[in-house]
Design an enzyme around this catalytic site. Sequence first.
Site, PDB file in Angstrom:
ATOM      1  CG  ASP A 143      17.577  47.410  -8.656  1.00  0.00           C
ATOM      2  OD1 ASP A 143      17.713  47.052  -7.481  1.00  0.00           O
ATOM      3  OD2 ASP A 143      17.069  48.495  -8.982  1.00  0.00           O
ATOM      4  CG  ASP A 177      14.824  46.275  -4.040  1.00  0.00           C
ATOM      5  OD1 ASP A 177      14.972  47.194  -3.217  1.00  0.00           O
ATOM      6  OD2 ASP A 177      15.232  46.324  -5.213  1.00  0.00           O
TER       7      ASP A 177
END
Length: 204
Positions: A143, A177
């Site tokens: 991420d 995401d």
Amino acid sequence: MSLKKAGFIIILILLVDQISKIYIKTNFQLGEVIEVFSWFKILFIENEGMAWGAKIPGTHGKLILTVFRLVAIVGIGYWLWSSVQKKAPKVLLWAIALIFAGALGNIIDSVFYGVIFNDSYGQVATLFAEEPYGEWLKGKVVDMLYFPLYDGILPNWIPIWGGERFVFFEPVFNIADMAISTGFGLLLVFNKKAFPKTEKSSKK
């Protein structure tokens, strides 16, 4: 939308997702941050579990999660194929394609990253490292997108949380995401268009 168009969307999202993750992994140490704007930062973290950092406890928790994701992606893929065959509304096909691409992007991390990268603690990781940090199906999801739109001390007059530090929006996420969230957002906002009700007239 045809399967070919859906496939193009999925491949495009996967390329952007994986290129960004590999770049971050091979150029940043874990926890390293670059401020682009005061409200947007590139912050490298690794997620061992599900969304919001949640994870299944136990030695085999990561393995169970990855297997579940693999089963889920098969179901989503069938949903997309079936919807195309039934000529479903475009908004539904867009949503499923985005969800599929995002889910597959994070699955790639979980399945492969543990055996092609070494760890990023105190160093920049190497692609196809001789001593990888994990095992098959036990990789960590990369991420990097961080949008602290507000980061400050709340006014004292606010009950309970007054005077405490508050960050909005705090989660760190990735392109995959974003694709998943956008897909679900389309289903919520355009629910009636995505799932039109078939009107049945009864003849007397």
